[in-house]
Write an enzyme that holds these catalytic residues in place. Structure first.
Site, PDB file in Angstrom:
ATOM      1  N   SER A   3      -7.153  28.640 -22.855  1.00  0.00           N
ATOM      2  CA  SER A   3      -8.406  28.025 -23.296  1.00  0.00           C
ATOM      3  C   SER A   3      -8.224  26.524 -23.503  1.00  0.00           C
ATOM      4  O   SER A   3      -7.101  26.015 -23.487  1.00  0.00           O
ATOM      5  CB  SER A   3      -8.848  28.649 -24.613  1.00  0.00           C
ATOM      6  N   LYS A   4      -9.346  25.864 -23.716  1.00  0.00           N
ATOM      7  CA  LYS A   4      -9.314  24.428 -23.970  1.00  0.00           C
ATOM      8  C   LYS A   4      -8.451  24.142 -25.200  1.00  0.00           C
ATOM      9  O   LYS A   4      -7.705  23.181 -25.230  1.00  0.00           O
ATOM     10  CB  LYS A   4     -10.735  23.921 -24.179  1.00  0.00           C
ATOM     11  N   ARG A   5      -8.603  25.021 -26.204  1.00  0.00           N
ATOM     12  CA  ARG A   5      -7.841  24.819 -27.442  1.00  0.00           C
ATOM     13  C   ARG A   5      -6.337  24.838 -27.212  1.00  0.00           C
ATOM     14  O   ARG A   5      -5.597  24.079 -27.814  1.00  0.00           O
ATOM     15  CB  ARG A   5      -8.230  25.888 -28.457  1.00  0.00           C
ATOM     16  N   ASP A  37      -5.352  21.519 -25.866  1.00  0.00           N
ATOM     17  CA  ASP A  37      -5.366  20.488 -26.909  1.00  0.00           C
ATOM     18  C   ASP A  37      -4.123  20.613 -27.789  1.00  0.00           C
ATOM     19  O   ASP A  37      -3.475  19.631 -28.123  1.00  0.00           O
ATOM     20  CB  ASP A  37      -6.610  20.641 -27.799  1.00  0.00           C
TER      21      ASP A  37
END
Ligand code: GLU
Length: 516
Positions: free
Chosen positions: A265-267, A270
């Site tokens: 995921s994007k998380r 990050d």
């Protein structure tokens, strides 16, 4: 051509395109090209609530950057257009009505309160599935339960309605997925999906099947998250009488987090410090707050390296070969070699690919990157010098920007010196050798790597000091660091005056280690 392979990439413009989506587009492209067919880009923008402006441009730019160029699209057009579903809006109702007329779909007039009440009733009765389906439809307000005259009256009065698929209660639905083999689902597991919404727009399911049919799609290659929808699509093909030309399905395995624990995921990106999107962008998050996403392009990845890396995330050529140009990928690609299980994402592998692609470029090509950075820094440099510098650095870098960050000392004398190396290596002996070396250099007619080295050896021999003992001290004086490419080459590029100057500055500035 009757049997031409036609595949499509059908993103919804709801935000940035995840790299999993880019991989789907790439596999579609490779499959089309391998089979002498066509790849279509179809924008699925019927869900107005999820529509995000700018997302379509983002998708277009991302695909362009990756070199995944569709044969038919909203931009290039084609004989089966329009290629944006919102522009095809008028086409879908007829099919929904046909399904209603033939008893395979029905009008439903339930309000959202009534739908909520149904779910509450089911919950209270401890029914596991809270769906509108072959059982629950009998208690709801629809054209199956209401008298025909009432249905007509409601429609004539313009009461809001949706059209739902009438999923049979007892039927085994089978499909032969090209990646997963036979998939079997019992129709009781499928709910009566909405096909047409009350705003007159089709849902994804209806629009997707109708368009795949009208656009003569032969193979549907898409992410695994769509596998649960596939049996429903098979039903729709059957009810619409299109079973004979139904596309073959291939559902691609998920891209997993680096530890293999769930979908990437994007998380995760990050948190672990890498992008999960092809290019940079800015889109609203769930609360509507603008959020920046970082991209591979802006992080310094070359598009060829990125696509090569992506291609191998879920597909393997069956050989040891890892480096593939786009045309080699086209040549080697087969759906049979797509794995069934999810693939762990590995950013180090992405970096490795980038490094390989950079290494394979000529020094002249690489010089362009350094010159661009130098221009930003307001530093002028001859192309021939930049070419020499990148040639020296290319084995050590992962990104084009590293030429500047790792090679700044070619342009600026060090302002800081590595403290550890200074403490260890800046000895009285080093100062002695370096000052003698600087003096000897003055007398050299032409400074080259060879003369730089022979001069150093003369000084070392005179003092009985082995070369290994002094190299890091010289490097420290010249570049401020303890590591880098071949030192004599650096000295030759810097030139006599600069080298003598830097040695002088270091001798003046650096504290000498007293006891050797
Ligand atoms: N619009 C769907 C998506 O956003 C397409 C799924 C499919 O390829 O059928 O991914």
């Amino acid at each position: 051509m009757a049997n031409e392979v036609r595949v499509r990439f059908a993103p919804s413009p709801t935000g940035a395109l995840h790299i999993g989506g880019v991989r789907t587009a790439l596999y579609n492209y490779l499959f089309a090209k391998k089979n002498g067919g066509k790849m279509i880009l179809r924008v699925e923008d019927t869900d107005q609530a999820r529509f995000v402006s700018g997302a379509e441009d983002y998708i277009k730019e991302s695909l362009e950057w990756c070199g995944v160029v569709p044969d038919e699209s909203p931009y290039s057009g084609g004989e089966y257009g329009p290629y944006r579903q919102s522009e095809r809006k008028a086409m879908y109702m007829d099919y929904a009505l046909r399904l209603v007329e033939e008893g395979n779909a029905y009008y439903a007039f339930d309000t959202s309160e009534e739908l909520d009440a149904m779910r509450e009733r089911l919950k209270a009765a401890k029914v596991a599935s809270l769906q509108y389906n072959s059982i629950t439809r009998a208690q709801m307000k629809n054209s199956i339960t209401l008298p025909e005259a009432e249905v007509k009256a409601k429609l004539a009065a313009g009461e809001p309605y949706v059209i739902r698929l009438k999923v049979p209660s007892k039927e085994e639905i089978r499909l032969n997925d090209m990646v997963r083999g036979w998939v079997m689902v019992h129709s009781s597991a499928i709910d009566d999906k909405v096909l047409m919404k009350s705003d007159g727009m089709p849902t994804y399911h209806l629009a997707n099947v109708v368009d795949d049919h009208l656009m003569k799609i032969t193979h549907v290659i898409r992410g695994e998250e769509w596998l649960p929808s596939a049996p429903l699509h098979v039903l729709l093909y059957k009810f619409l009488g299109w079973e004979g030309t139904m596309p073959q399905f291939a559902h691609l395995p998920l891209l997993l987090k680096p530890d293999g624990n769930g979908k990437l995921s994007k998380r995760d990106g990050d948190k672990l410090g890498f992008p999960v999107f092809p290019i940079q962008g800015e889109f609203p998050d769930k609360e509507g707050k603008l959020e920046k996403v970082s991209g591979y392009r802006e992080s310094g990845y070359l598009p060829d390296a990125f696509t090569n890396f992506l291609a191998l995330l879920g597909w393997n050529p069956g050989t040891e070969q890892e480096l593939f140009s786009m045309s080699e990928l086209v040549e080697a690609f087969t759906v049979e070699r797509i794995g069934k299980s999810g693939t762990k994402f590995d950013i180090n592998k992405a970096m490795w690919f980038n490094q390989q692609y950079l290494k394979n470029k000529t020094n002249e090509e690489l010089a362009v990157y350094l010159l661009a950075e130098l221009e930003k820094q307001d530093i002028t440099c001859e192309k021939s010098k930049a070419t020499q510098i990148v040639g020296l650095l290319k084995e050590r870098i992962n990104f084009p920007s590293d030429f500047w960050t790792q090679g700044q000392y070619f342009f600026n004398a060090p302002e800081k010196y590595d403290e550890k190396i200074t403490r260890k290596k800046w000895t009285t002996e080093a100062v002695l050798i370096l000052s003698e070396y600087a003096k000897e250099l003055e007398n050299i007619a032409e400074l080259t790597s060879e003369t730089a080295k022979s001069t150093l050896i003369t000084v070392l021999d005179r003092n009985g000091i082995p070369i290994g003992k002094i190299m890091q001290s010289i490097r420290l004086a010249i570049s401020g660091t303890g590591m880098g490419p071949e030192l004599m080459d650096i000295i030759a590029i810097l030139g006599k005056e600069e080298v003598i100057k830097r040695i002088g500055i270091a001798i003046e500035k650096l504290p000498v280690k007293v006891v050797d």
